[in-house]
Design an enzyme around this catalytic site. Structure first.
Site, PDB file in Angstrom:
ATOM      1  N   ASP A   1       0.876  -1.165   0.000  1.00  0.00           N
ATOM      2  CA  ASP A   1       0.000   0.000   0.000  1.00  0.00           C
ATOM      3  C   ASP A   1       0.910   1.211   0.000  1.00  0.00           C
ATOM      4  O   ASP A   1       1.880   1.275   0.757  1.00  0.00           O
ATOM      5  CB  ASP A   1      -0.944   0.020   1.204  1.00  0.00           C
TER       6      ASP A   1
ATOM      7  N   PHE B   1       3.575   5.795 -13.519  1.00  0.00           N
ATOM      8  CA  PHE B   1       2.128   5.910 -13.308  1.00  0.00           C
ATOM      9  C   PHE B   1       1.878   6.912 -12.181  1.00  0.00           C
ATOM     10  O   PHE B   1       2.812   7.486 -11.619  1.00  0.00           O
ATOM     11  CB  PHE B   1       1.526   4.531 -12.971  1.00  0.00           C
ATOM     12  N   GLY B   2       0.620   7.086 -11.860  1.00  0.00           N
ATOM     13  CA  GLY B   2       0.242   7.912 -10.711  1.00  0.00           C
ATOM     14  C   GLY B   2       0.820   9.310 -10.774  1.00  0.00           C
ATOM     15  O   GLY B   2       0.725  10.003 -11.796  1.00  0.00           O
TER      16      GLY B   2
HETATM   17  P1  IMP Z   1      -2.610   1.791  -3.693  1.00  0.00           P
HETATM   18  O1  IMP Z   1      -2.825   0.917  -4.880  1.00  0.00           O
HETATM   19  O2  IMP Z   1      -3.745   1.882  -2.765  1.00  0.00           O
HETATM   20  O3  IMP Z   1      -1.318   1.491  -2.994  1.00  0.00           O
HETATM   21  O4  IMP Z   1      -2.534   3.263  -4.287  1.00  0.00           O
HETATM   22  C1  IMP Z   1      -1.375   3.827  -4.594  1.00  0.00           C
HETATM   23  C2  IMP Z   1      -1.619   5.184  -5.238  1.00  0.00           C
HETATM   24  O5  IMP Z   1      -0.563   6.033  -4.775  1.00  0.00           O
HETATM   25  C3  IMP Z   1      -1.483   5.104  -6.743  1.00  0.00           C
HETATM   26  O6  IMP Z   1      -2.736   5.030  -7.379  1.00  0.00           O
HETATM   27  C4  IMP Z   1      -0.763   6.390  -7.084  1.00  0.00           C
HETATM   28  O7  IMP Z   1      -1.687   7.424  -7.173  1.00  0.00           O
HETATM   29  C5  IMP Z   1       0.104   6.638  -5.852  1.00  0.00           C
HETATM   30  N1  IMP Z   1       1.425   5.992  -6.009  1.00  0.00           N
HETATM   31  C6  IMP Z   1       1.925   4.949  -5.292  1.00  0.00           C
HETATM   32  N2  IMP Z   1       3.163   4.619  -5.724  1.00  0.00           N
HETATM   33  C7  IMP Z   1       3.430   5.452  -6.742  1.00  0.00           C
HETATM   34  C8  IMP Z   1       4.564   5.581  -7.619  1.00  0.00           C
HETATM   35  O8  IMP Z   1       5.562   4.844  -7.588  1.00  0.00           O
HETATM   36  N3  IMP Z   1       4.465   6.560  -8.526  1.00  0.00           N
HETATM   37  C9  IMP Z   1       3.402   7.381  -8.629  1.00  0.00           C
HETATM   38  N4  IMP Z   1       2.325   7.302  -7.876  1.00  0.00           N
HETATM   39  C10 IMP Z   1       2.328   6.335  -6.919  1.00  0.00           C
END
Ligand code: IMP
Length: 203
Positions: free
Chosen positions: A75, A157-158
């Site tokens: 997470d 991404f993100g």
């Molecule tokens: P999770 O899937 O609940 O862990 O959500 C992680 C969210 O945090 C992603 O959808 C991204 O918006 C952001 N995030 C986490 N790691 C990264 C990364 O390595 N690069 C860019 N955004 C990230």
């Protein structure tokens, strides 16, 4: 550092970018990482815990139990100093459901308009669980950086296009993926997991 026996585990994510990053990082340690799709599974865990650790543990436990093999969950999110740690655990859904990376990034930049303190960090918590509801442990990692004013770059991404890690001038979306995978919050969490012997607890 490398376990004596090759291990196989399931990564509790539908995010193919995370799968590729974690697979690359763990391969040299003799750990084979399967994605949910490789295992023919469709599991959506509701991420409603108030912390990265709580969500990672929940994802790992539910996935290991459903799949019958050990599961690793990550997470992660972005914490921005001037926004009191936001978007934090809400990083994936900052601009609402369903997850939309471009909308999340646009909201972040709007909320930082006129703000000169651009310090931020990516945070990752990993949890490893065995079937039967056994949490084997967790490990955390982070990477500090700053948020720029306009997105740059096409990799990753993100929030990658607006995050410049400390010590660099390029964003995570401009840096080669091998460089990001060496530096990232996920790489640091995996390094801590390997160093603390987390994977040697695999059954
Ligand atoms: P999770 O899937 O609940 O862990 O959500 C992680 C969210 O945090 C992603 O959808 C991204 O918006 C952001 N995030 C986490 N790691 C990264 C990364 O390595 N690069 C860019 N955004 C990230």
């Amino acid at each position: 550092m490398t376990p004596a026996q090759p291990h196989r585990l399931l990564l509790a994510t539908n995010n193919r970018h995370k799968l590729a990053e974690i697979r690359d990082i763990l391969a040299p340690h003799g750990i084979e990482v399967l994605g949910l799709a490789d295992a023919g599974l469709r599991i959506e865990v509701v991420e409603d815990a108030p912390s990265f650790e709580g969500n990672a543990a929940k994802k790992a436990l539910e996935t290991a139990t459903a799949a019958g093999i050990p599961a690793l969950a990550d997470d992660s999110g972005l914490e921005v100093a001037a926004l009191n740690g936001e978007p934090g655990v809400r990083s994936a859904r900052y601009a609402g459901e369903p997850t939309d990376d471009k909308a999340n990034t646009a909201r972040l930049l709007r909320n930082l308009e006129g703000v000169s303190d651009r310090r931020a960090r990516f945070v990752c918590v990993l949890a490893l669980a065995a079937p039967g509801g056994r949490l084997l442990g967790t490990a955390a990692g982070e990477i500090p950086g700053t948020i720029i004013h306009e997105p740059r770059g096409a990799h990753g991404f993100g929030y990658d296009p607006v995050f410049v890690p400390d010590g660099f001038t390029e964003t995570f979306a401009e840096l080669p993926s091998a460089t990001k995978n060496r530096l990232s919050h996920r790489a640091n969490a995996l390094k801590h997991a390997v160093e603390s012997g987390l994977f040697s607890k695999l059954p």
